[in-house]
Design a protein around this motif. Structure first.
Motif: not given
Length: 200
Positions: A116-118, A140-142, A177-183
């Protein structure tokens, strides 16, 4: 070494072909579920070097307090006293799953594809290029708020310095929101690679 120089050298080494060969999207197979039961739900992924200066315990602490879904942490937990101490503390944790780095590339890519998130905890330059590969795979990266991470992601990732900041980001992260960050991550790395390889 200057952060920009290091990133430029790293990107020049990363041809599109090399990334394509190394970063394949893999679907979950039945055998994967047997090995990794957490695949049935949402999970975060971190590929890291368990060094004291990376403050991995901050990330683990944040995920334990967050208590929503597990963090899968791939690293050499036997490499030093810090890694061993983390292993001792979290080896039986439901929320922190420690995995040895000696896994097949297909398994690594399957874990990357479906997270889901990296999370990237590196404080300094990351010689393993794991952040760069995560961006290329549209994750998506934090990331820890270091100069290297901010420069490589062009400030387009989400950032933290303390476990409370990490928790705030995690709580704010709904799927779209996560998907948008990935793109955004994929676009960021693609444009950087394009510019550099056009120059050479």
């Amino acid at each position: 070494m200057n952060v920009n120089v290091f990133i430029k050298e790293q990107l020049l080494e990363m041809s599109q072909k090399l990334l394509n060969d190394h970063c394949n999207h893999e679907i979950i197979q039945t055998k994967d579920h047997t090995l990794f039961p957490f695949l049935y739900g949402k999970y975060a992924l971190m590929i890291t070097e368990p060094e004291p200066e990376n403050d991995i315990h901050i990330v683990f602490d944040g995920f334990e307090k967050f208590n929503q879904y597990p963090l899968i942490a791939i690293g050499n937990w036997k490499a030093n006293a810090y890694g061993q101490a983390l292993y001792e503390r979290y080896q039986n944790s439901y929320l922190i799953k420690l995995i040895d780095p000696q896994i097949q590339l297909r398994t690594l890519n399957m874990l990357r594809t479906n997270c889901f998130i990296y999370i990237d905890s590196h404080h300094q330059e990351d010689t393993s290029a794991s952040l760069l590969e995560a961006m290329y795979m549209q994750l998506p990266i934090i990331a820890y708020a270091s100069d290297y991470n901010k420069t490589l992601t062009q400030n387009n990732a989400m950032f933290f310095k303390h476990s409370n900041e990490l928790m705030e980001v995690l709580y704010s992260l709904h799927p779209s929101k996560a998907a948008n960050y990935g793109v955004l991550m994929k676009q960021t790395i693609s444009s950087q690679l394009e510019k550099l390889h056009l120059m050479h």
